[in-house]
Design a protein around this motif. Structure first.
Motif: not given
Length: 177
Positions: A8-14
């Protein structure tokens, strides 16, 4: 949607797109399945190794138990021989016999000599020496464990072979030299 917090964090960070996240999650699921099968194989191998070790230990314990039983039986037989041996054996007649391909000689009385020849008395091995035993006791000892009886003259006659050319010539076994 991502299954764990890191995704989830990697997706939010792009840094990772949704396709890459799905691919990674599939790879982790696949790795878990393979890991489970590997762990099953390791568990099976471990269980098999434990079973083999248990079997080996049981065999070893059984061998030790047999050795202890044999030692106890041997001690029991030696005690029986010591208790029941004929005491007054010293005499002026010598009796010669073969023990382990060696000729041995003991001094006994004429009465004992006659009893040995007749098969009523038996010579048994006792630690470093020899003991004279009555025939019934010697038979009982021989049924329990062989190897103690040195001289046991049977009362039954030996039957000669049919094609023996010297069958007519009987050799007495109680000759005095």
């Amino acid at each position: 949607m991502a299954k764990n917090a890191l995704q989830a964090q990697l997706l939010k960070a792009g840094l990772v797109d949704s396709k890459k996240a799905k691919k990674i999650s599939k790879q982790t699921q696949h790795a878990k399945r393979i890991g489970d099968s590997e762990s099953l194989e390791t568990k099976k191998a471990l269980a098999e190794a434990q079973a083999q070790k248990l079997e080996k230990d049981q065999k070893l314990n059984q061998q030790k138990q047999q050795a202890l039983e044999e030692k106890a039986l041997r001690a029991n037989i030696i005690q029986m021989i010591k208790q029941h041996q004929i005491a007054d054996t010293d005499g002026d007649v010598s009796y010669q016999f073969v023990d382990a391909s060696k000729v041995k000689k003991i001094s006994i009385t004429q009465k004992l000599y006659d009893q040995i020849v007749a098969g009523h008395v038996v010579i048994a091995r006792l630690e470093d020496g020899y003991a004279l035993l009555p025939r019934p006791l010697a038979d009982r000892i021989d049924t329990k464990m062989e190897g103690f009886m040195v001289v046991s003259n049977d009362t039954a006659e030996d039957t000669p072979e049919e094609d023996d050319p010297y069958a007519a010539y009987v050799i007495p076994d109680d000759l005095m030299w």
